[in-house]
Write a protein that holds these residues in place. Structure first.
Motif, PDB file in Angstrom:
ATOM      1  N   ASN A 109      -5.016  -1.112   1.699  1.00  0.00           N
ATOM      2  CA  ASN A 109      -3.823  -1.912   1.969  1.00  0.00           C
ATOM      3  C   ASN A 109      -4.158  -3.372   2.280  1.00  0.00           C
ATOM      4  O   ASN A 109      -3.280  -4.163   2.594  1.00  0.00           O
ATOM      5  CB  ASN A 109      -2.999  -1.306   3.108  1.00  0.00           C
ATOM      6  CG  ASN A 109      -3.731  -1.312   4.440  1.00  0.00           C
ATOM      7  OD1 ASN A 109      -4.804  -1.887   4.580  1.00  0.00           O
ATOM      8  ND2 ASN A 109      -3.141  -0.657   5.422  1.00  0.00           N
TER       9      ASN A 109
ATOM     10  N   GLY B  35      -0.646   2.820  -0.004  1.00  0.00           N
ATOM     11  CA  GLY B  35       0.766   2.643   0.320  1.00  0.00           C
ATOM     12  C   GLY B  35       1.633   2.240  -0.859  1.00  0.00           C
ATOM     13  O   GLY B  35       2.838   2.081  -0.711  1.00  0.00           O
ATOM     14  N   ASN B  36       1.037   2.073  -2.039  1.00  0.00           N
ATOM     15  CA  ASN B  36       1.786   1.678  -3.235  1.00  0.00           C
ATOM     16  C   ASN B  36       1.597   2.715  -4.337  1.00  0.00           C
ATOM     17  O   ASN B  36       0.587   3.421  -4.372  1.00  0.00           O
ATOM     18  CB  ASN B  36       1.284   0.317  -3.758  1.00  0.00           C
ATOM     19  CG  ASN B  36       1.498  -0.774  -2.736  1.00  0.00           C
ATOM     20  OD1 ASN B  36       2.583  -0.979  -2.233  1.00  0.00           O
ATOM     21  ND2 ASN B  36       0.416  -1.479  -2.403  1.00  0.00           N
TER      22      ASN B  36
ATOM     23  N   GLU C 109      -5.846   6.763   2.292  1.00  0.00           N
ATOM     24  CA  GLU C 109      -4.875   5.986   1.519  1.00  0.00           C
ATOM     25  C   GLU C 109      -4.812   6.400   0.046  1.00  0.00           C
ATOM     26  O   GLU C 109      -4.153   5.744  -0.751  1.00  0.00           O
ATOM     27  CB  GLU C 109      -5.213   4.501   1.612  1.00  0.00           C
ATOM     28  CG  GLU C 109      -5.105   3.956   3.019  1.00  0.00           C
ATOM     29  CD  GLU C 109      -5.584   2.532   3.107  1.00  0.00           C
ATOM     30  OE1 GLU C 109      -4.728   1.646   3.269  1.00  0.00           O
ATOM     31  OE2 GLU C 109      -6.809   2.309   3.009  1.00  0.00           O
TER      32      GLU C 109
END
Length: 154
Positions: free
Chosen positions: A94, A135-136, A113
């Protein structure tokens, strides 16, 4: 006065029974959704021994609308890959820099992640999966490079 006590008691009992009924409904639907999600995970070819549950199935709903359930997992291979990437780049996916203060995150699987996010929609009884990188949503290149298991595209 006794009549009001009786009415109050009846209303209280109805509220308790309603709340317990709703809680049981959510429990049943969550269990059903978890089963459907587990089938989707199996179809992706992720062995049960390899799975690490980060977030158990959660009930979500719109007011008088659709219901959906989400479950987030990673795998042992993806967790090891994530730790290697972070240590090599000295940075989390991130963008957060790896420091002595946050180095402990590497020992926590829940901080991983590289995740697989499954969503079961009860209205159409389908499971969608999204791969998440820092997170994407992932790009095709990230999926092929970093993730141990791929989304089968039919």
């Amino acid at each position: 006065m006794k009549r009001w006590k009786l009415i109050f008691l009846i209303v209280l009992i109805l509220m308790i029974v309603g709340a317990l009924g709703y809680a049981e409904y959510i429990h049943f639907k969550t269990k059903q959704a978890n089963h459907q999600i587990d089938q989707a995970i199996h179809q992706m070819g992720i062995p049960e021994k390899e799975q690490i549950v980060i977030e158990k199935p959660k009930y979500n709903a719109e007011v008088f609308g659709n219901e959906w359930f989400t479950k987030v997992i990673t795998t042992k291979k993806d967790y090891q890959t994530w730790k290697k990437i972070v240590r090599t780049n000295h940075e989390f996916l991130n963008g957060e820099k790896l420091t002595s203060k946050n180095k402990g995150k590497l020992d926590s699987v829940s901080s991983c992640e590289l995740t697989y996010s499954f969503t079961y929609e009860s209205v159409n009884k389908s499971v969608d999966v999204d791969l998440v990188y820092g997170g994407n949503s992932v790009t095709k290149k990230q999926e092929n490079t970093y993730f141990a298991y791929k989304i089968s595209r039919k």
